[in-house]
Design a protein around this motif. Structure first.
Motif, PDB file in Angstrom:
ATOM      1  N   SER A   1       6.495  84.908  31.063  1.00 11.53           N
ATOM      2  CA  SER A   1       7.655  85.770  31.318  1.00 11.53           C
ATOM      3  C   SER A   1       8.704  85.554  30.245  1.00 11.53           C
ATOM      4  O   SER A   1       8.695  84.531  29.556  1.00 11.53           O
ATOM      5  CB  SER A   1       8.247  85.477  32.698  1.00 11.53           C
ATOM      6  OG  SER A   1       8.760  84.167  32.727  1.00 11.53           O
ATOM      7  N   GLY A   2       9.584  86.530  30.101  1.00  8.86           N
ATOM      8  CA  GLY A   2      10.673  86.425  29.124  1.00  8.86           C
ATOM      9  C   GLY A   2      11.985  86.767  29.794  1.00  8.86           C
ATOM     10  O   GLY A   2      12.687  85.917  30.315  1.00  8.86           O
ATOM     11  N   CYS A   3      12.293  88.067  29.864  1.00  8.03           N
ATOM     12  CA  CYS A   3      13.594  88.503  30.379  1.00  8.03           C
ATOM     13  C   CYS A   3      13.698  88.422  31.899  1.00  8.03           C
ATOM     14  O   CYS A   3      14.768  88.252  32.445  1.00  8.03           O
ATOM     15  CB  CYS A   3      13.845  89.945  29.959  1.00  8.03           C
ATOM     16  SG  CYS A   3      12.690  91.102  30.727  1.00  8.03           S
ATOM     17  N   ARG A   4      12.615  88.594  32.573  1.00  7.14           N
ATOM     18  CA  ARG A   4      12.532  88.648  34.041  1.00  7.14           C
ATOM     19  C   ARG A   4      13.325  89.807  34.628  1.00  7.14           C
ATOM     20  O   ARG A   4      13.727  89.784  35.784  1.00  7.14           O
ATOM     21  CB  ARG A   4      12.976  87.320  34.663  1.00  7.14           C
ATOM     22  CG  ARG A   4      12.187  86.127  34.146  1.00  7.14           C
ATOM     23  CD  ARG A   4      12.616  84.843  34.785  1.00  7.14           C
ATOM     24  NE  ARG A   4      12.104  84.735  36.121  1.00  7.14           N
ATOM     25  CZ  ARG A   4      11.081  83.964  36.484  1.00  7.14           C
ATOM     26  NH1 ARG A   4      10.465  83.229  35.586  1.00  7.14           N
ATOM     27  NH2 ARG A   4      10.676  83.928  37.725  1.00  7.14           N
TER      28      ARG A   4
ATOM     29  N   CYS B   1       7.427  90.762  36.868  1.00  5.66           N
ATOM     30  CA  CYS B   1       8.773  90.264  37.194  1.00  5.66           C
ATOM     31  C   CYS B   1       9.573  91.240  38.048  1.00  5.66           C
ATOM     32  O   CYS B   1      10.557  90.841  38.666  1.00  5.66           O
ATOM     33  CB  CYS B   1       9.542  89.906  35.927  1.00  5.66           C
ATOM     34  SG  CYS B   1      10.014  91.318  34.930  1.00  5.66           S
TER      35      CYS B   1
ATOM     36  N   GLY C   1      12.313  93.224  33.656  1.00  6.95           N
ATOM     37  CA  GLY C   1      11.557  94.449  33.385  1.00  6.95           C
ATOM     38  C   GLY C   1      11.823  95.055  32.027  1.00  6.95           C
ATOM     39  O   GLY C   1      11.541  96.232  31.808  1.00  6.95           O
ATOM     40  N   GLY C   2      12.347  94.264  31.096  1.00  7.86           N
ATOM     41  CA  GLY C   2      12.729  94.839  29.808  1.00  7.86           C
ATOM     42  C   GLY C   2      11.856  94.462  28.633  1.00  7.86           C
ATOM     43  O   GLY C   2      11.835  95.171  27.630  1.00  7.86           O
ATOM     44  N   CYS C   3      11.129  93.347  28.691  1.00  8.87           N
ATOM     45  CA  CYS C   3      10.474  92.867  27.469  1.00  8.87           C
ATOM     46  C   CYS C   3       8.959  93.038  27.467  1.00  8.87           C
ATOM     47  O   CYS C   3       8.332  92.962  26.420  1.00  8.87           O
ATOM     48  CB  CYS C   3      10.835  91.404  27.219  1.00  8.87           C
ATOM     49  SG  CYS C   3      10.049  90.239  28.353  1.00  8.87           S
ATOM     50  N   GLY C   4       8.355  93.230  28.612  1.00  8.12           N
ATOM     51  CA  GLY C   4       6.907  93.467  28.680  1.00  8.12           C
ATOM     52  C   GLY C   4       6.054  92.207  28.683  1.00  8.12           C
ATOM     53  O   GLY C   4       4.831  92.290  28.753  1.00  8.12           O
ATOM     54  N   THR C   5       6.677  91.028  28.618  1.00  9.67           N
ATOM     55  CA  THR C   5       5.900  89.789  28.515  1.00  9.67           C
ATOM     56  C   THR C   5       5.031  89.543  29.754  1.00  9.67           C
ATOM     57  O   THR C   5       3.945  88.987  29.652  1.00  9.67           O
ATOM     58  CB  THR C   5       6.859  88.589  28.332  1.00  9.67           C
ATOM     59  OG1 THR C   5       7.700  88.870  27.223  1.00  9.67           O
ATOM     60  CG2 THR C   5       6.111  87.292  28.086  1.00  9.67           C
ATOM     61  N   CYS C   6       5.512  89.948  30.917  1.00 11.20           N
ATOM     62  CA  CYS C   6       4.831  89.582  32.174  1.00 11.20           C
ATOM     63  C   CYS C   6       3.820  90.632  32.624  1.00 11.20           C
ATOM     64  O   CYS C   6       3.431  90.655  33.793  1.00 11.20           O
ATOM     65  CB  CYS C   6       5.876  89.383  33.270  1.00 11.20           C
ATOM     66  SG  CYS C   6       6.724  90.915  33.635  1.00 11.20           S
TER      67      CYS C   6
ATOM     68  N   LEU D   1       4.398  95.261  35.737  1.00 11.91           N
ATOM     69  CA  LEU D   1       5.299  94.229  35.207  1.00 11.91           C
ATOM     70  C   LEU D   1       5.610  93.276  36.354  1.00 11.91           C
ATOM     71  O   LEU D   1       6.385  93.610  37.260  1.00 11.91           O
ATOM     72  CB  LEU D   1       6.593  94.855  34.695  1.00 11.91           C
ATOM     73  CG  LEU D   1       6.539  95.544  33.342  1.00 11.91           C
ATOM     74  CD1 LEU D   1       7.927  96.001  32.946  1.00 11.91           C
ATOM     75  CD2 LEU D   1       5.946  94.638  32.276  1.00 11.91           C
TER      76      LEU D   1
HETATM   77  S1  FES Z   1       9.480  89.125  31.887  1.00 11.36           S
HETATM   78 FE1  FES Z   1      10.276  90.702  30.641  1.00 11.36          FE
HETATM   79  S2  FES Z   1       9.406  92.461  31.548  1.00 11.36           S
HETATM   80 FE2  FES Z   1       8.862  90.898  32.903  1.00 11.36          FE
END
Ligand code: FES
Ligand SMILES: Cc1cc2nc3c(=O)[nH]c(=O)nc-3n(C[C@H](O)[C@H](O)[C@H](O)COP(=O)(O)OP(=O)(O)OC[C@H]3O[C@@H](n4cnc5c(N)ncnc54)[C@H](O)[C@@H]3O)c2cc1C
Length: 426
Positions: free
Chosen positions: A377-380, A414, A382-387, A412
């Motif tokens: 996860s990154g931003c948590r 998060c 819904g903005g970065c797409g990591t999750c 996503l």
């Molecule tokens: S952690 Fe960034 S979109 Fe889910």
């Protein structure tokens, strides 16, 4: 949607609704006569809107997928424990514009970690075609757990990232942003390092040539922590539509001078704001520690500010926004107290089947982490797409559309909640 005026000759002005972001003229609203001076300023405004639209169109073509290499061109110590890192694309190609308030996602190889670590940092400057800037504060161990390891990535940046280093960065994203050309006056509220997106917003207002009125309330402990001070002073001194009010919660005797270094002793509260903004009718943009944001949000509510006039971003997992993202009609086990949980989430790779209890988890990511299942996860928010995870069976739902592209069959984690039984590839 914003309104703008177009001069069409013979003293007639057509007021049209203009979608500023896309530049689409939507409908003719009314006609009226204007003074010569007004016509000129209206023409100027239209040209400005057109220039901004054209620039955004041009620059959005330069967006990229995945990670892109950036060189740290400059490192600036901004305050005790806060440094700015100015980044230029290693390929030398122009950068896409971003919306002021958005953030970058970094992937770093930290030697102590088995796999790359992801973190998000807000852009702290206005959009420029050649460089981005982020400003990062060292995160210490929590006060209650002084023996815990200090923040991994923030300290890695401070201790090991220097001019000339190369970093992997995802394109700007995030749905906490401001339209610098919008009409309603803006009130920006920052706690600590939450100042970073606010500086970007103020800079964007000024760079767009806009007249949007903005008052920033910036709360920090004292002069030692006062990041980006010179830049904020320059913005408020040279631009009559920008005002900055700085509150020191613990000014240092013999060092910090009221009226010179700061404006108010104490924390940012709505009582303080009322001394500077006479009505509550503004758009509010807030970023800071979650308890600070919760307190100010409650006070704004008591002052009669509608919820949909308040936009906020929390830096980290305890995000107020992330929690509020749980869909109201998500698969709530309403009768959970008396019945077994009915909705099941199966994490197929981990071989775990878990009952969804919306009272305990606000997202699939929460559920996974609480049960020892690892999802990056990154931003948590819904903005970065990591999750992003693959949904093998079933479907997920969101309170509002996530801010990054999701291929069909993916979710996503998060910000997603199960919409019935679910099998997730994690
Ligand atoms: S952690 Fe960034 S979109 Fe889910
Ligand atoms: C959208 C967004 C924008 C952001 N923008 C900015 C920005 O502009 N500037 C900025 O400085 N930050 C920003 N952040 C915050 C940033 O992303 C990081 O969360 C922050 O730097 C902390 O990361 P870290 O790796 O240093 O700390 P982490 O390693 O994630 O640790 C966080 C905390 O947990 C504690 N901890 C770690 N391990 C343990 C343990 N075992 N037991 C107990 N406690 C432990 C650490 O001591 C620390 O206090 C932003 C976050 C988001 C989501």
């Amino acid at each position: 949607m914003e309104t703008a005026a177009i001069y069409i000759g013979s003293g007639l002005i057509v007021l049209v609704a203009v979608q500023v972001i896309t530049g689409t003229v939507v409908s003719v609203l009314s006609l009226s006569r204007q003074t010569k001076q007004n016509r000129l300023s209206n023409l100027f405004m239209l040209e400005r809107i057109e220039a901004v639209r054209a620039r955004r169109e041009r620059e959005s073509k330069n967006a990229w997928n995945g990670f892109r290499k950036f060189v740290v061109r400059q490192r600036i110590e901004e305050a005790k424990g806060t440094a700015s890192f100015c980044l230029e694309p290693h390929d030398g190609r122009p950068l896409p514009a971003f919306k002021p308030g958005q953030f970058l996602t970094f992937q770093l190889d930290v030697p102590t970690e088995a796999k790359p670590v992801i973190r998000c940092y807000s852009l702290s400057d206005g959009p420029r075609p050649d460089r981005y800037r982020v400003s990062i504060k060292r995160v210490p161990a929590p006060r209650k757990e002084p023996d815990a390891p200090p923040g991994l990535v923030s300290n890695f940046f401070h201790d090991h990232v220097n001019e000339g280093d190369i970093l992997d960065v995802r394109a700007p994203s995030g749905h906490f942003f401001m339209d610098p050309l919008a009409k309603p006056s803006a009130v920006l509220i920052a706690g600590g390092v939450g100042i970073t997106p606010m500086v970007s917003m103020l800079r964007a207002i000024v760079d767009s040539g806009g007249e949007r009125q903005a008052t920033l309330f910036y709360g920090v402990r004292n002069g030692e922590d006062h990041a980006l001070k010179d830049e904020l002073t320059e913005l408020s001194s040279n631009h009559p539509n920008i005002r900055v009010v700085t509150c020191y919660s613990g000014p240092r005797a013999g060092h910090d001078v009221k009226g010179q270094d700061y404006d108010q002793a104490g924390r940012v509260t709505v009582e303080v704001m009322k001394e500077y903004i006479k009505t509550s009718n503004h758009r509010y943009f807030m970023c800071g520690p979650p308890p600070f944001m919760k307190s100010v949000t409650d006070q704004l509510g008591e002052w009669g500010v509608p919820k949909d006039h308040i936009y906020s971003e929390a830096f980290g997992p305890a995000s107020i926004k992330a929690k509020s993202k749980k869909p109201k009609d998500a698969a709530e086990p309403a009768a959970a107290a008396v019945e077994a949980v009915k909705v099941k989430v199966t994490f197929s790779r981990s071989g775990k089947e878990i009952g969804w209890d919306a009272g305990k988890a606000s997202s699939l990511l929460d559920l996974a982490e609480a049960n020892g299942i690892e999802i990056d996860s990154g931003c948590r928010t819904g903005g970065c797409g990591t999750c992003k995870v693959a949904i093998k069976t079933g479907s997920v739902k969101y309170e509002s559309d996530p801010d990054c592209d999701i291929e069909s069959g993916c979710g996503l984690a998060c910000v997603a909640c199960p919409d019935g039984d679910l099998v997730v590839d994690a």
